[in-house]
Scaffold this active site. Structure first.
Site, PDB file in Angstrom:
ATOM      1  N   HIS A 153      27.615  -1.533  59.298  1.00  0.00           N
ATOM      2  CA  HIS A 153      26.831  -0.445  59.055  1.00  0.00           C
ATOM      3  C   HIS A 153      25.373  -0.693  58.500  1.00  0.00           C
ATOM      4  O   HIS A 153      25.148  -1.753  58.242  1.00  0.00           O
ATOM      5  CB  HIS A 153      27.508   0.322  57.904  1.00  0.00           C
ATOM      6  CG  HIS A 153      27.794  -0.442  56.672  1.00  0.00           C
ATOM      7  ND1 HIS A 153      28.603  -1.287  56.766  1.00  0.00           N
ATOM      8  CD2 HIS A 153      27.195  -0.488  55.467  1.00  0.00           C
ATOM      9  CE1 HIS A 153      28.745  -1.705  55.195  1.00  0.00           C
ATOM     10  NE2 HIS A 153      27.765  -1.565  54.574  1.00  0.00           N
ATOM     11  N   THR A 154      24.652   0.138  58.696  1.00  0.00           N
ATOM     12  CA  THR A 154      23.212   0.122  58.634  1.00  0.00           C
ATOM     13  C   THR A 154      22.939   1.158  57.708  1.00  0.00           C
ATOM     14  O   THR A 154      23.190   2.276  57.580  1.00  0.00           O
ATOM     15  CB  THR A 154      22.276   0.369  59.901  1.00  0.00           C
ATOM     16  OG1 THR A 154      22.672  -0.623  60.686  1.00  0.00           O
ATOM     17  CG2 THR A 154      20.733  -0.024  59.481  1.00  0.00           C
TER      18      THR A 154
END
Length: 137
Positions: free
Chosen positions: A97-98
């Site tokens: 995830h960013t």
């Protein structure tokens, strides 16, 4: 993947304030945002780290991250964004995830010590999600 909260969000089994839902990934509000409007971008497939993301998927995934960075700025009137990713260490959910975090000058963010805040209620969270989604190009 069974037991992965991000996979459950992608599958629609766990509620989230969705900002984008596209073939290249999904974006939703972080439930413990650094600042309100903090978005998480995840690939639809269960991958743990950036190195697990197939090279062929990089343009689509990071194109979505890039568009969300612009949407967070324009949709929330932010001065900029902080875009970050952890791989294993400090990765609270083991699914790639960013983070796309809205920033303003003088917001108090120093280094990697992230103060956390909460939305007042679901309506406020929905409002932030809607503003970013509306600004997504």
């Amino acid at each position: 993947m069974s037991g992965c909260v991000f996979c459950q969000i992608v599958a629609g089994e766990v509620p989230a304030f969705r900002v984008a839902d596209e073939p290249d990934g999904m974006a939703f509000l972080d439930t413990r945002p650094v600042f309100k409007g903090h978005v998480l971008v995840v690939p639809r497939a269960h991958l743990v780290t950036l190195t697990d993301l197939p090279a062929i998927d990089l343009p689509g995934y990071f194109g979505l991250v890039q568009r969300l960075a612009a949407a967070v700025e324009s949709g929330l009137g932010a001065g900029g964004t902080f875009v970050a990713m952890n791989n294993r260490v400090s990765q609270s959910v083991p699914h790639l995830h960013t983070h796309v975090v809205p920033r303003t000058r003088g917001d108090g963010l120093r280094g990697f010590f992230w103060p956390r805040t909460r939305y007042a209620d679901d309506a406020e969270a929905a409002s932030y999600a809607g503003r970013v989604a509306a600004a997504l190009r």
